[in-house]
Design a protein around this motif. Structure first.
Motif, PDB file in Angstrom:
ATOM      1  N   VAL A  92      34.560   9.637  40.801  1.00 54.74           N
ATOM      2  CA  VAL A  92      35.125   8.629  40.700  1.00 54.74           C
ATOM      3  C   VAL A  92      35.270   7.936  39.464  1.00 54.74           C
ATOM      4  N   VAL A  93      36.204   7.914  38.619  1.00 50.03           N
ATOM      5  CA  VAL A  93      36.684   7.341  37.401  1.00 50.03           C
ATOM      6  C   VAL A  93      37.772   6.331  37.492  1.00 50.03           C
ATOM      7  N   ASN A  94      37.462   4.945  37.309  1.00 51.63           N
ATOM      8  CA  ASN A  94      38.233   3.713  37.468  1.00 51.63           C
ATOM      9  C   ASN A  94      39.257   4.056  38.783  1.00 51.63           C
ATOM     10  N   LYS A 144      38.625  12.343  39.760  1.00 48.24           N
ATOM     11  CA  LYS A 144      39.067  13.163  38.697  1.00 48.24           C
ATOM     12  C   LYS A 144      37.861  14.456  38.557  1.00 48.24           C
ATOM     13  N   ARG A 145      38.266  15.422  38.232  1.00 49.20           N
ATOM     14  CA  ARG A 145      37.218  16.334  38.037  1.00 49.20           C
ATOM     15  C   ARG A 145      36.857  15.976  36.348  1.00 49.20           C
ATOM     16  N   LYS A 156      24.589   7.757  36.229  1.00 53.38           N
ATOM     17  CA  LYS A 156      25.737   7.137  35.443  1.00 53.38           C
ATOM     18  C   LYS A 156      27.217   7.698  35.829  1.00 53.38           C
ATOM     19  N   VAL A 157      27.009   8.743  36.722  1.00 57.98           N
ATOM     20  CA  VAL A 157      28.289   9.312  37.379  1.00 57.98           C
ATOM     21  C   VAL A 157      28.361   9.273  38.861  1.00 57.98           C
ATOM     22  N   GLN A 158      29.385   8.745  39.390  1.00 57.03           N
ATOM     23  CA  GLN A 158      29.300   8.029  41.047  1.00 57.03           C
ATOM     24  C   GLN A 158      30.262   9.460  41.357  1.00 57.03           C
ATOM     25  N   ARG A 159      29.408  10.432  42.292  1.00 63.64           N
ATOM     26  CA  ARG A 159      30.331  11.490  42.517  1.00 63.64           C
ATOM     27  C   ARG A 159      31.150  11.261  43.807  1.00 63.64           C
ATOM     28  N   ALA A 160      32.231  12.077  43.881  1.00 58.48           N
ATOM     29  CA  ALA A 160      33.159  11.888  44.881  1.00 58.48           C
ATOM     30  C   ALA A 160      32.942  12.869  46.072  1.00 58.48           C
ATOM     31  N   ILE A 161      32.862  12.252  47.263  1.00 53.81           N
ATOM     32  CA  ILE A 161      32.685  13.175  48.504  1.00 53.81           C
ATOM     33  C   ILE A 161      33.605  13.935  49.073  1.00 53.81           C
TER      34      ILE A 161
END
Length: 63
Positions: free
Chosen positions: A39-41, A45-46, A58-63
Motif C-alpha cells: 500500500v503506497v499512498n 502497487k508492486r 516500513k512497508v505495509q503489504r497489501a492482502i
C-alpha cells in the motif's frame, strides 16, 4: 529486476574476496530484494523492497 530497494535505497555493494594467502579478487554483495504488493499512498502497487524493510514494518503489504 533492479537490485535496489525502493524504500531505503539499499543496493549492490562491491569488495574483495581475500584468500588465506592475501590474494584479492573482486566480488559483489546483492541485497535480498523482493517484489511485493504494498500500500503506497492509499493505493496498491508492486514495489521492489529489501527484506529488512519488510521485516521492520516500513512497508505495509497489501492482502
Amino acid at each position: 529486476m533492479a537490485n535496489v530497494c525502493e524504500i531505503c535505497g539499499k543496493g549492490e555493494r562491491s569488495g574483495f574476496n581475500v584468500s588465506h594467502s592475501n590474494l584479492k579478487t573482486k566480488r559483489t554483495w546483492k541485497p535480498n530484494i523482493q517484489r511485493v504488493k504494498a500500500v503506497v499512498n492509499g493505493e496498491i502497487k508492486r514495489i521492489n523492497t529489501c527484506t529488512r524493510c519488510l521485516r521492520s514494518g516500513k512497508v505495509q503489504r497489501a492482502i
